[in-house]
Design a protein around this motif. Structure first.
Motif, PDB file in Angstrom:
ATOM      1  N   HIS A   1      19.743  50.329 -16.299  1.00 50.15           N
ATOM      2  CA  HIS A   1      20.475  50.020 -15.080  1.00 50.15           C
ATOM      3  C   HIS A   1      19.928  48.718 -14.516  1.00 50.15           C
ATOM      4  CE1 HIS A   1      16.801  51.870 -13.535  1.00 50.15           C
ATOM      5  NE2 HIS A   1      17.033  51.242 -12.392  1.00 50.15           N
ATOM      6  N   ARG A   2      20.779  48.009 -13.808  1.00 55.06           N
ATOM      7  CA  ARG A   2      20.318  46.766 -13.194  1.00 55.06           C
ATOM      8  C   ARG A   2      19.411  47.101 -12.027  1.00 55.06           C
ATOM      9  NH1 ARG A   2      22.712  42.568 -15.386  1.00 55.06           N
ATOM     10  NH2 ARG A   2      24.712  42.810 -16.450  1.00 55.06           N
ATOM     11  N   ALA A   3      18.323  46.338 -11.892  1.00 56.73           N
ATOM     12  CA  ALA A   3      17.364  46.622 -10.832  1.00 56.73           C
ATOM     13  C   ALA A   3      16.741  45.325 -10.346  1.00 56.73           C
ATOM     14  CB  ALA A   3      16.281  47.553 -11.358  1.00 56.73           C
ATOM     15  N   PRO A   4      16.304  45.286  -9.083  1.00 56.07           N
ATOM     16  CA  PRO A   4      15.593  44.113  -8.570  1.00 56.07           C
ATOM     17  C   PRO A   4      14.325  43.865  -9.371  1.00 56.07           C
ATOM     18  CG  PRO A   4      16.238  45.600  -6.791  1.00 56.07           C
ATOM     19  CD  PRO A   4      16.484  46.329  -8.075  1.00 56.07           C
ATOM     20  N   GLU A   5      13.810  42.640  -9.308  1.00 55.97           N
ATOM     21  CA  GLU A   5      12.643  42.247 -10.088  1.00 55.97           C
ATOM     22  C   GLU A   5      11.469  43.201  -9.893  1.00 55.97           C
ATOM     23  OE1 GLU A   5      11.756  39.088 -11.864  1.00 55.97           O
ATOM     24  OE2 GLU A   5      13.902  38.863 -12.204  1.00 55.97           O
TER      25      GLU A   5
ATOM     26  N   GLU B   1       9.078  49.889 -13.116  1.00 55.93           N
ATOM     27  CA  GLU B   1       9.602  50.797 -14.135  1.00 55.93           C
ATOM     28  C   GLU B   1       8.949  50.532 -15.497  1.00 55.93           C
ATOM     29  OE1 GLU B   1      13.792  50.209 -14.051  1.00 55.93           O
ATOM     30  OE2 GLU B   1      14.120  51.570 -12.354  1.00 55.93           O
ATOM     31  N   LEU B   2       8.714  49.269 -15.796  1.00 58.85           N
ATOM     32  CA  LEU B   2       8.063  48.923 -17.064  1.00 58.85           C
ATOM     33  C   LEU B   2       6.610  49.381 -17.071  1.00 58.85           C
ATOM     34  CD1 LEU B   2       9.564  45.359 -17.656  1.00 58.85           C
ATOM     35  CD2 LEU B   2      10.047  47.452 -18.952  1.00 58.85           C
ATOM     36  N   ILE B   3       5.955  49.282 -15.936  1.00 61.23           N
ATOM     37  CA  ILE B   3       4.578  49.771 -15.837  1.00 61.23           C
ATOM     38  C   ILE B   3       4.543  51.285 -16.047  1.00 61.23           C
ATOM     39  CG2 ILE B   3       2.651  50.154 -14.238  1.00 61.23           C
ATOM     40  CD1 ILE B   3       3.271  47.368 -13.065  1.00 61.23           C
ATOM     41  N   GLU B   4       5.505  51.996 -15.435  1.00 60.13           N
ATOM     42  CA  GLU B   4       5.565  53.451 -15.609  1.00 60.13           C
ATOM     43  C   GLU B   4       5.856  53.811 -17.064  1.00 60.13           C
ATOM     44  OE1 GLU B   4       4.868  55.988 -13.609  1.00 60.13           O
ATOM     45  OE2 GLU B   4       4.152  54.480 -12.188  1.00 60.13           O
ATOM     46  N   ALA B   5       6.723  53.050 -17.709  1.00 67.04           N
ATOM     47  CA  ALA B   5       7.021  53.299 -19.123  1.00 67.04           C
ATOM     48  C   ALA B   5       5.781  53.036 -19.972  1.00 67.04           C
ATOM     49  CB  ALA B   5       8.177  52.407 -19.578  1.00 67.04           C
ATOM     50  N   THR B   6       5.017  52.009 -19.616  1.00 69.41           N
ATOM     51  CA  THR B   6       3.766  51.713 -20.315  1.00 69.41           C
ATOM     52  C   THR B   6       2.801  52.881 -20.188  1.00 69.41           C
ATOM     53  OG1 THR B   6       4.020  49.343 -19.867  1.00 69.41           O
ATOM     54  CG2 THR B   6       1.827  50.092 -20.501  1.00 69.41           C
ATOM     55  N   LEU B   7       2.684  53.424 -18.984  1.00 69.67           N
ATOM     56  CA  LEU B   7       1.793  54.561 -18.763  1.00 69.67           C
ATOM     57  C   LEU B   7       2.256  55.794 -19.540  1.00 69.67           C
ATOM     58  CD1 LEU B   7       1.115  54.157 -14.943  1.00 69.67           C
ATOM     59  CD2 LEU B   7      -0.483  53.739 -16.810  1.00 69.67           C
ATOM     60  N   ASP B   8       3.560  56.020 -19.573  1.00 69.63           N
ATOM     61  CA  ASP B   8       4.099  57.146 -20.339  1.00 69.63           C
ATOM     62  C   ASP B   8       3.703  57.034 -21.806  1.00 69.63           C
ATOM     63  OD1 ASP B   8       5.296  58.280 -18.140  1.00 69.63           O
ATOM     64  OD2 ASP B   8       7.296  57.474 -18.571  1.00 69.63           O
TER      65      ASP B   8
ATOM     66  N   GLN C   1       7.985  50.464 -28.280  1.00 71.62           N
ATOM     67  CA  GLN C   1       8.072  51.817 -27.736  1.00 71.62           C
ATOM     68  C   GLN C   1       8.216  51.802 -26.216  1.00 71.62           C
ATOM     69  OE1 GLN C   1       4.488  53.433 -29.436  1.00 71.62           O
ATOM     70  NE2 GLN C   1       5.628  54.699 -30.868  1.00 71.62           N
ATOM     71  N   ILE C   2       7.514  50.879 -25.588  1.00 68.38           N
ATOM     72  CA  ILE C   2       7.596  50.768 -24.132  1.00 68.38           C
ATOM     73  C   ILE C   2       9.010  50.367 -23.722  1.00 68.38           C
ATOM     74  CG2 ILE C   2       6.783  49.453 -22.129  1.00 68.38           C
ATOM     75  CD1 ILE C   2       4.037  49.304 -23.644  1.00 68.38           C
TER      76      ILE C   2
ATOM     77  N   GLY D   1      14.263  51.889 -21.548  1.00 73.45           N
ATOM     78  CA  GLY D   1      15.696  51.691 -21.708  1.00 73.45           C
ATOM     79  C   GLY D   1      16.110  50.236 -21.634  1.00 73.45           C
ATOM     80  N   VAL D   2      15.226  49.333 -22.097  1.00 76.42           N
ATOM     81  CA  VAL D   2      15.517  47.900 -22.066  1.00 76.42           C
ATOM     82  C   VAL D   2      15.189  47.303 -23.424  1.00 76.42           C
ATOM     83  CG1 VAL D   2      15.017  47.771 -19.596  1.00 76.42           C
ATOM     84  CG2 VAL D   2      13.206  47.264 -21.246  1.00 76.42           C
ATOM     85  N   THR D   3      15.439  46.018 -23.574  1.00 79.06           N
ATOM     86  CA  THR D   3      15.094  45.328 -24.812  1.00 79.06           C
ATOM     87  C   THR D   3      13.661  44.806 -24.732  1.00 79.06           C
ATOM     88  OG1 THR D   3      15.838  43.165 -24.018  1.00 79.06           O
ATOM     89  CG2 THR D   3      17.489  44.589 -25.070  1.00 79.06           C
TER      90      THR D   3
END
Length: 204
Positions: A7-11, A17-24, A38-39, A44-46
């Protein structure tokens, strides 16, 4: 591995979200197993979008560790009330979710193994430790003053170091083998130990 829907999101939101995905991914696969690919999938991004926000995996890992340290200290630093209540809550919050759960200890174990060999992670760890300890030292000073037994900065510092070590040890035990303890038992042990150390009851 669950993948978030794009989904589109502010910077700022996207970066978080990327930090949370990294932690996951670190929690699930460890530091080495958590690849940029994997991150990206988890977020859900490229991979290209990931590199837009972070120059390298090392930078992502550093920001992720900073987030872990913040999550472990933020709730404890924001307790409110009179000095006795704040000291009690400061200690107790370390044994409740999300500060104390299997994910937190998995992340802690993954990062702590690198702290001694990675100067950036070591500095983040040092900053987090000092922030936690200094907050505890201030709480102890206010509590002892309110009890009519003001203490020097050095005495409060030594108490804070000891209590921090106590809390750390019980936190690890609770996260790794929580089923071995009764509800509230670790909090009770921590409170009794702190009271013995400072020579005063926390609660009247």
């Amino acid at each position: 591995m669950n993948r978030r829907t794009f989904h589109r999101a502010p910077e700022g939101e996207r970066r978080q979200e990327l930090i949370e995905a990294t932690l996951d991914c670190i929690s699930e696969f460890g530091l080495k197993g958590a690849t940029v690919r994997q991150i990206a999938i988890r977020a859900g991004v490229t991979a290209g979008l990931v590199r837009h926000y972070f120059d390298s995996k090392d930078q992502m890992v550093a920001e992720a560790y900073r987030a872990v340290i913040a999550s472990l200290t933020e709730k404890a630093k924001n307790v409110e009330g009179d000095p006795a209540t704040r000291l009690k809550e400061f200690i107790a919050v370390n044994f409740t979710e999300p500060v104390a759960d299997s994910r937190s200890v998995s992340l802690w174990a993954a990062f702590i193994s690198q702290v001694r060999v990675d100067p950036v992670l070591a500095e983040i760890h040092r900053e987090g430790y000092l922030a936690f300890r200094n907050t505890l030292q201030e709480l102890l000073s206010e509590f002892l003053a309110a009890k009519g037994r003001p203490a020097s900065a050095e005495e409060c510092r030594r108490h804070a170091i000891a209590i921090n070590g106590l809390v750390d040890g019980l936190w690890v035990e609770g996260c790794l083998a929580g089923d071995l303890f009764r509800d509230g038992e670790l909090v009770s042990i921590a409170m009794a130990s702190v009271e013995a150390l400072i020579g005063l009851p926390i609660e009247n």
